[in-house]
Design a protein around this motif. Structure first.
Motif, PDB file in Angstrom:
ATOM      1  N   ARG B   6       0.838  -1.206   0.000  1.00 24.78           N
ATOM      2  CA  ARG B   6       0.000   0.000   0.000  1.00 24.78           C
ATOM      3  C   ARG B   6       0.863   1.243   0.000  1.00 24.78           C
ATOM      4  NH1 ARG B   6      -5.362  -0.259   1.827  1.00 24.78           N
ATOM      5  NH2 ARG B   6      -5.016   1.757   2.806  1.00 24.78           N
ATOM      6  N   TYR B   7       0.510   2.151  -0.907  1.00 30.22           N
ATOM      7  CA  TYR B   7       1.216   3.405  -0.992  1.00 30.22           C
ATOM      8  C   TYR B   7       1.087   4.158   0.328  1.00 30.22           C
ATOM      9  CZ  TYR B   7       2.530   7.962  -2.730  1.00 30.22           C
ATOM     10  OH  TYR B   7       3.138   9.157  -2.893  1.00 30.22           O
ATOM     11  N   GLY B   8      -0.088   4.064   0.923  1.00 31.48           N
ATOM     12  CA  GLY B   8      -0.347   4.758   2.188  1.00 31.48           C
ATOM     13  C   GLY B   8       0.617   4.330   3.282  1.00 31.48           C
ATOM     14  N   THR B   9       0.899   3.045   3.350  1.00 30.92           N
ATOM     15  CA  THR B   9       1.829   2.527   4.358  1.00 30.92           C
ATOM     16  C   THR B   9       3.198   3.169   4.163  1.00 30.92           C
ATOM     17  OG1 THR B   9       0.639   0.474   4.108  1.00 30.92           O
ATOM     18  CG2 THR B   9       2.623   0.413   5.434  1.00 30.92           C
ATOM     19  N   ARG B  10       3.579   3.240   2.891  1.00 31.34           N
ATOM     20  CA  ARG B  10       4.886   3.801   2.604  1.00 31.34           C
ATOM     21  C   ARG B  10       4.949   5.274   3.009  1.00 31.34           C
ATOM     22  NH1 ARG B  10       6.838   2.438  -3.331  1.00 31.34           N
ATOM     23  NH2 ARG B  10       5.556   0.602  -2.988  1.00 31.34           N
ATOM     24  N   ASN B 306      -6.064  10.447   0.912  1.00 33.31           N
ATOM     25  CA  ASN B 306      -6.347  11.455  -0.095  1.00 33.31           C
ATOM     26  C   ASN B 306      -5.753  11.068  -1.438  1.00 33.31           C
ATOM     27  OD1 ASN B 306      -7.666  13.752  -0.605  1.00 33.31           O
ATOM     28  ND2 ASN B 306      -6.351  15.095   0.610  1.00 33.31           N
ATOM     29  N   LEU B 307      -4.629  10.380  -1.353  1.00 32.06           N
ATOM     30  CA  LEU B 307      -3.938  10.011  -2.569  1.00 32.06           C
ATOM     31  C   LEU B 307      -4.354   8.635  -3.053  1.00 32.06           C
ATOM     32  CD1 LEU B 307      -1.865  11.296  -4.374  1.00 32.06           C
ATOM     33  CD2 LEU B 307      -0.079  10.118  -3.115  1.00 32.06           C
ATOM     34  N   SER B 308      -4.457   7.718  -2.106  1.00 37.08           N
ATOM     35  CA  SER B 308      -4.694   6.334  -2.536  1.00 37.08           C
ATOM     36  C   SER B 308      -6.141   6.109  -2.947  1.00 37.08           C
ATOM     37  CB  SER B 308      -4.292   5.359  -1.432  1.00 37.08           C
ATOM     38  OG  SER B 308      -5.121   5.533  -0.323  1.00 37.08           O
ATOM     39  N   ARG B 309      -7.074   6.889  -2.355  1.00 38.01           N
ATOM     40  CA  ARG B 309      -8.478   6.694  -2.729  1.00 38.01           C
ATOM     41  C   ARG B 309      -8.699   7.044  -4.213  1.00 38.01           C
ATOM     42  NH1 ARG B 309     -12.761   8.886   1.423  1.00 38.01           N
ATOM     43  NH2 ARG B 309     -11.726  10.764   0.743  1.00 38.01           N
ATOM     44  N   PRO B 310      -8.262   8.217  -4.644  1.00 38.13           N
ATOM     45  CA  PRO B 310      -8.420   8.505  -6.072  1.00 38.13           C
ATOM     46  C   PRO B 310      -7.645   7.527  -6.942  1.00 38.13           C
ATOM     47  CG  PRO B 310      -7.117  10.211  -5.012  1.00 38.13           C
ATOM     48  CD  PRO B 310      -7.721   9.376  -3.941  1.00 38.13           C
ATOM     49  N   LEU B 311      -6.482   7.054  -6.414  1.00 34.57           N
ATOM     50  CA  LEU B 311      -5.721   6.079  -7.206  1.00 34.57           C
ATOM     51  C   LEU B 311      -6.528   4.796  -7.371  1.00 34.57           C
ATOM     52  CD1 LEU B 311      -2.052   6.475  -5.957  1.00 34.57           C
ATOM     53  CD2 LEU B 311      -3.003   7.110  -8.175  1.00 34.57           C
ATOM     54  N   SER B 313      -9.754   4.690  -7.244  1.00 33.96           N
ATOM     55  CA  SER B 313     -10.840   5.027  -8.166  1.00 33.96           C
ATOM     56  C   SER B 313     -10.350   4.908  -9.604  1.00 33.96           C
ATOM     57  CB  SER B 313     -11.323   6.452  -7.923  1.00 33.96           C
ATOM     58  OG  SER B 313     -11.753   6.601  -6.615  1.00 33.96           O
ATOM     59  N   LEU B 314      -9.115   5.393  -9.823  1.00 35.24           N
ATOM     60  CA  LEU B 314      -8.556   5.326 -11.176  1.00 35.24           C
ATOM     61  C   LEU B 314      -8.393   3.883 -11.616  1.00 35.24           C
ATOM     62  CD1 LEU B 314      -5.884   8.164 -10.985  1.00 35.24           C
ATOM     63  CD2 LEU B 314      -7.792   8.067 -12.583  1.00 35.24           C
ATOM     64  N   ALA B 315      -7.871   3.083 -10.679  1.00 31.34           N
ATOM     65  CA  ALA B 315      -7.670   1.662 -10.997  1.00 31.34           C
ATOM     66  C   ALA B 315      -9.021   1.009 -11.321  1.00 31.34           C
ATOM     67  CB  ALA B 315      -7.009   0.955  -9.818  1.00 31.34           C
ATOM     68  N   GLU B 316     -10.011   1.342 -10.494  1.00 30.75           N
ATOM     69  CA  GLU B 316     -11.363   0.808 -10.705  1.00 30.75           C
ATOM     70  C   GLU B 316     -11.892   1.248 -12.067  1.00 30.75           C
ATOM     71  OE1 GLU B 316     -14.573  -1.339 -10.219  1.00 30.75           O
ATOM     72  OE2 GLU B 316     -12.886  -1.310  -8.795  1.00 30.75           O
ATOM     73  N   HIS B 317     -11.613   2.495 -12.375  1.00 30.86           N
ATOM     74  CA  HIS B 317     -12.111   3.061 -13.620  1.00 30.86           C
ATOM     75  C   HIS B 317     -11.474   2.373 -14.830  1.00 30.86           C
ATOM     76  CE1 HIS B 317     -14.320   5.966 -15.886  1.00 30.86           C
ATOM     77  NE2 HIS B 317     -13.222   6.341 -16.558  1.00 30.86           N
ATOM     78  N   THR B 318     -10.177   2.036 -14.695  1.00 32.30           N
ATOM     79  CA  THR B 318      -9.535   1.329 -15.817  1.00 32.30           C
ATOM     80  C   THR B 318     -10.234   0.005 -16.060  1.00 32.30           C
ATOM     81  OG1 THR B 318      -7.920   0.378 -14.302  1.00 32.30           O
ATOM     82  CG2 THR B 318      -7.246   2.336 -15.514  1.00 32.30           C
ATOM     83  N   ARG B 319     -10.675  -0.638 -14.957  1.00 29.81           N
ATOM     84  CA  ARG B 319     -11.394  -1.909 -15.122  1.00 29.81           C
ATOM     85  C   ARG B 319     -12.720  -1.658 -15.845  1.00 29.81           C
ATOM     86  NH1 ARG B 319      -8.743  -3.296 -10.400  1.00 29.81           N
ATOM     87  NH2 ARG B 319     -10.315  -2.432  -9.021  1.00 29.81           N
ATOM     88  N   VAL B 320     -13.382  -0.542 -15.486  1.00 32.70           N
ATOM     89  CA  VAL B 320     -14.653  -0.182 -16.138  1.00 32.70           C
ATOM     90  C   VAL B 320     -14.408   0.005 -17.636  1.00 32.70           C
ATOM     91  CG1 VAL B 320     -16.392   1.647 -16.346  1.00 32.70           C
ATOM     92  CG2 VAL B 320     -15.689   0.823 -14.084  1.00 32.70           C
ATOM     93  N   ASP B 336      -5.216  18.834  -8.974  1.00 34.66           N
ATOM     94  CA  ASP B 336      -3.820  18.424  -8.954  1.00 34.66           C
ATOM     95  C   ASP B 336      -3.518  17.359 -10.018  1.00 34.66           C
ATOM     96  OD1 ASP B 336      -5.132  16.310  -7.948  1.00 34.66           O
ATOM     97  OD2 ASP B 336      -4.249  16.371  -5.946  1.00 34.66           O
ATOM     98  N   GLU B 337      -2.341  16.763  -9.895  1.00 38.47           N
ATOM     99  CA  GLU B 337      -1.907  15.798 -10.907  1.00 38.47           C
ATOM    100  C   GLU B 337      -2.877  14.637 -11.032  1.00 38.47           C
ATOM    101  OE1 GLU B 337      -0.087  17.248  -8.683  1.00 38.47           O
ATOM    102  OE2 GLU B 337       1.907  17.737  -9.454  1.00 38.47           O
ATOM    103  N   ILE B 338      -3.476  14.262  -9.907  1.00 43.08           N
ATOM    104  CA  ILE B 338      -4.422  13.140  -9.953  1.00 43.08           C
ATOM    105  C   ILE B 338      -5.677  13.558 -10.702  1.00 43.08           C
ATOM    106  CG2 ILE B 338      -5.860  11.640  -8.512  1.00 43.08           C
ATOM    107  CD1 ILE B 338      -3.539  11.800  -6.471  1.00 43.08           C
TER     108      ILE B 338
END
Lengths: 214, 573
Positions: B6-10, B306-311, B313-320, B336-338
């Motif tokens: 998890r990015y969050g852990t890092r 804040n960062l991993s949730r949109p990430l 979402s993005l991952a989920e969206h790629t599956r969609v 922002d960049e996200i």
């Protein structure tokens, strides 16, 4: 240098017609300064010389809260009196092995005379006045003299023969002595270099009445 | 380095790590500085204490020396020396009397030759003689005739105590020394306690016969103070554990020591006590450290979310998107960049949807086979020569019909007709090459090779005939005029490929054979043939099936020198 005894012997013999000789002893410290109040005496080596104590006591007076003289040489058997010329009492004592005595507080002419019957140095003190100090040197030889301020002492009436010349001083650092020979009536001069310890007498302030000395 | 899923852990670890490192460094620096300061302060105190000890011993010995000087000038002591052999009991009682006056536990009289004249007695006399004799020798050689030194008395006894010894002369009178007075001043617990109260340091006296020394007296308690291996003369400051507590300790040798061995004073101060005032600050820093760690962890967690949730979402969206849903849009509502990435995703979805629409339109505008071919080769210009069967079907009298109908009706009718016909073309694996007004040009055998393209074309034509009949029946019920068509079919080698400019391409066929098919269709209008479907001899020749045909003989074809053998197809055999 101070504790090292330099021994200079200058013997100058002068012809004399008398039957007894005189030795002039000159005591000097290593720097050449004459040493006063030294007792010079000779001990006969070949035949013992009997001493004849004087009939009258020798006096060592107390004046201005000092002993006078500072050094007195006597022969064994001499009686010494200690007249007090001061207005204060003195309490003369000695604890020296050669003679232990005391004359409790007195003033004026003390009736007591002390017999000095053993050879050796005797240090005199006063129980009241710490700075008062004097020495009696009791000798077992009749041939002795005390050096004056010029450091010289003449020992007279010496029959020809061999003697041991010795010197004593209250502050003598080490014994000095040498053998000398008296021939006929010839006079000789012995210059003896002596090393003295520092003078540790209590010094009184010049105008004091016994106070403020150090 | 462990890999964190998890990015969050890092992020959490990074944040917490940076904060922890900074705070911990801060904490360490402060505590180290505090310790250094404390040690320095203690060192100062110890140096002062050592100085105080030396001065106290000196002062006490001076005082004793003064009293001894008074004693030596005392009338009564001289009385002792006036005797040839002083009475030992009298000497002893006199000395005891003096020792009480002076406040010392032990006193002895020694002759200038070093012989004992008498002493106060007690456990010391025999053992104490030698150190005093040694000191007499020192004093006799000194400018100022007195001497001091430390000693352990009795020397050999394990419970021996430390003393400061003093030897002063007895004058009778000065400067004639008739005896020496020896005094012993105890360096004991009381002395240590006095020093402690004055210098604010703990005091331990050490003695050792050999290298190591044992405590003899201590304000800390003898049991607590450790033995020492510290070399004498070393004034270094060390930290020593006393009953588990660190004490900054300075050693000073007791010199001169007239008995064998070594003796030292240890001046000590508790590091903990010295640090006590700075402890609240250190504790505060520690709390600050923990608080900032927690704060950093919280901030990191929020940031990570804040960062991993949109990430996510993005991952989920790629599956969609992968599942083919290009309509769903990702709205993260951030600049922002996200946010930019989400916008890029949406643009990608737009692009994909556009592509799909294009593909769809392609499918509708060209036949699926052509569309597939176009998708495959990217619509490159090119061509190949191959044998195909071209079919032209054209409505008769449609122009006249269209004049009697509104344009919209015309288009609806035409599309209805085209829909049927095109469907049949596709059923028989042909492609609709193009609609030319009310005509359809269909190709069989391209772009996908078909062995039975001629048969397919004939069968399609026959099916179209039936379909038209059905359409006409429908139109009849609707009260409309019926339709009729003519079909021309020809098989020949032609050029097939993408034809057009680099901007706009059509998959099509060109060649004389196409023209022949068109001409055959024209021929169906000839009333003498009485035929709706005309095929060339080459088509019949290529066909494997058999059909009911009528030979119409050779017919001239416009644009061709040689006439074409024409047959009318009337139905399957």
């Amino acid at each position: 240098m101070r504790h090292f005894l330099l021994f200079f012997l200058v013997v100058s013999l002068t012809a004399s017609a008398r039957a007894s000789g005189t030795v002039r002893v000159v005591a000097k410290d290593p720097s050449g300064t004459p040493v006063a109040d030294a007792v010079a005496y000779v001990l006969a080596i070949d035949a013992p010389a009997p001493v004849r104590p004087p009939a009258d006591p020798v006096a060592i007076i107390q004046k201005d809260q000092e002993f006078l003289p500072y050094v007195t040489a006597v022969v064994v058997g001499t009686r010494v009196s200690f007249p007090n010329k001061d207005t204060v009492q003195h309490h003369v004592y000695s604890v020296s092995p050669a003679k232990k005595f005391e004359i409790p507080l007195y003033i004026g002419e003390s009736s007591a005379t002390i017999l000095f019957d053993h050879p050796g140095p005797v240090t005199l003190g006063c129980n009241i006045h710490d700075w008062m100090v004097a020495y009696i040197y009791v000798l077992a030889t009749p041939y002795f003299a005390k050096t004056g301020t010029d450091g010289a002492a003449d020992i007279t009436g010496l029959p020809p023969g061999r003697y041991r010349l010795e010197l004593w001083h209250p502050r003598l650092a080490a014994k000095v002595g040498r053998e000398i020979t008296i021939e006929g009536t010839a006079d000789s001069t012995q210059v003896v270099s002596v090393t003295l310890r520092p003078d540790r007498r209590i010094r009184r302030a010049p105008d004091s009445e016994g106070l403020g000395y150090k | 380095m462990p890999q964190f899923r998890r990015y969050g852990t890092r992020l959490l670890l990074l944040f917490a790590g940076v904060v922890a490192a900074a705070q911990f460094a801060d904490y360490l620096l402060v505590t180290r500085a505090n310790r250094r300061n404390a040690v320095d302060r203690i060192h100062e105190n110890l140096v002062k204490g050592a100085g105080l000890f030396a001065r106290r011993v000196d002062a006490r010995l001076q005082e004793l020396s003064g009293r001894a000087a008074l004693m030596s000038d005392d009338y009564s002591i001289r009385q002792l020396f006036l005797k040839d052999q002083p009475d030992p009991a009298t000497v002893r009682s006199a000395l005891r009397s003096y020792s009480v006056r002076m406040g010392v536990p032990f006193m002895t009289l020694i002759s200038p030759e070093g012989v004992r004249i008498g002493d106060t007695g007690g456990p010391l006399p025999e053992a104490a003689l030698k150190p005093f004799q040694d000191l007499v020798q020192v004093a006799a050689a000194a400018e100022d005739p007195k001497a001091t030194g430390f000693a352990r008395l009795p020397q050999a006894s394990p419970d021996g105590k430390l003393y400061a010894l003093l030897v002063v002369p007895i004058y009778a009178p000065k400067p004639e020394i008739v005896a020496w007075i020896g005094l012993a001043m105890p360096i004991d617990q009381r002395f240590a306690l006095e020093l402690k109260s004055d210098a604010q340091v703990e005091v331990t006296f050490y003695y050792g016969a050999s290298e190591s020394m044992l405590p003899v007296e201590s304000t800390l308690g003898l049991g607590a103070t450790p033995q020492t291996e510290t070399p004498l003369g070393d004034s270094a400051v060390v930290t020593v554990l006393v009953a588990g507590e660190p004490y900054v300790t300075a050693y000073r040798p007791l010199l001169p020591l007239v008995t064998p061995g070594r003796a030292a004073i240890a001046l000590q101060r508790s590091l903990r006590a010295e640090l006590a005032p700075s402890l609240p600050l250190e504790r505060f820093l520690l709390i600050l450290l923990i608080a900032s760690l927690i704060a950093a962890a919280l901030v990191a967690a929020v940031l990570a979310r804040n960062l991993s949730r949109p990430l996510r979402s993005l991952a989920e969206h790629t599956r969609v998107i992968a599942s083919g849903d290009y309509a769903t849009r990702l709205d993260l509502n951030r600049a922002d960049e996200i946010g930019q990435l989400a916008a890029a995703f949406n643009r990608m979805s737009d692009g994909l949807a556009e592509r799909d629409r294009v593909r769809d339109l392609l499918d509708k505008n060209v036949s699926p086979e052509v569309a597939a071919q176009l998708m495959k080769d990217g619509g490159a210009l090119g061509g190949e020569e191959r044998e195909v069967t071209v079919l032209f079907v054209d409505l008769r009298s449609f122009t006249r019909l269209s004049e009697s109908l509104p344009p919209r009706e015309v288009l609806i009718l035409l599309n209805r007709y085209f829909d049927r016909m095109s469907g049949i073309v596709e059923i028989y694996h042909g492609i609709v090459d193009k609609y030319i007004g009310d005509a359809i040009m269909a190709i069989f055998g391209a772009p996908v090779t078909q062995p039975g393209h001629a048969d397919n074309a004939i069968l399609a034509a026959l099916e179209m005939q039936s379909a038209l009949a059905r359409l006409n029946a429908e139109l009849a019920t609707e009260g409309r005029a019926k339709l009729s068509f003519g079909i021309g079919i020809n098989t020949s080698r032609i050029i097939a490929g993408n034809i057009g400019s680099s901007r706009r391409l059509n998959y099509s066929v060109v060649g004389d054979g196409v023209n022949v098919a068109a001409r055959l269709q024209d021929l169906t209008r000839m009333s003498q043939f009485k035929a709706d479907i005309l095929v060339s001899a080459s088509t019949l020749k290529a066909a494997r099936g058999s059909y009911r045909v009528r030979d119409l003989g050779a017919a001239p074809v416009r644009g061709r020198d040689e006439p074409v053998e024409v047959f009318a197809v009337e139905g399957p055999a």
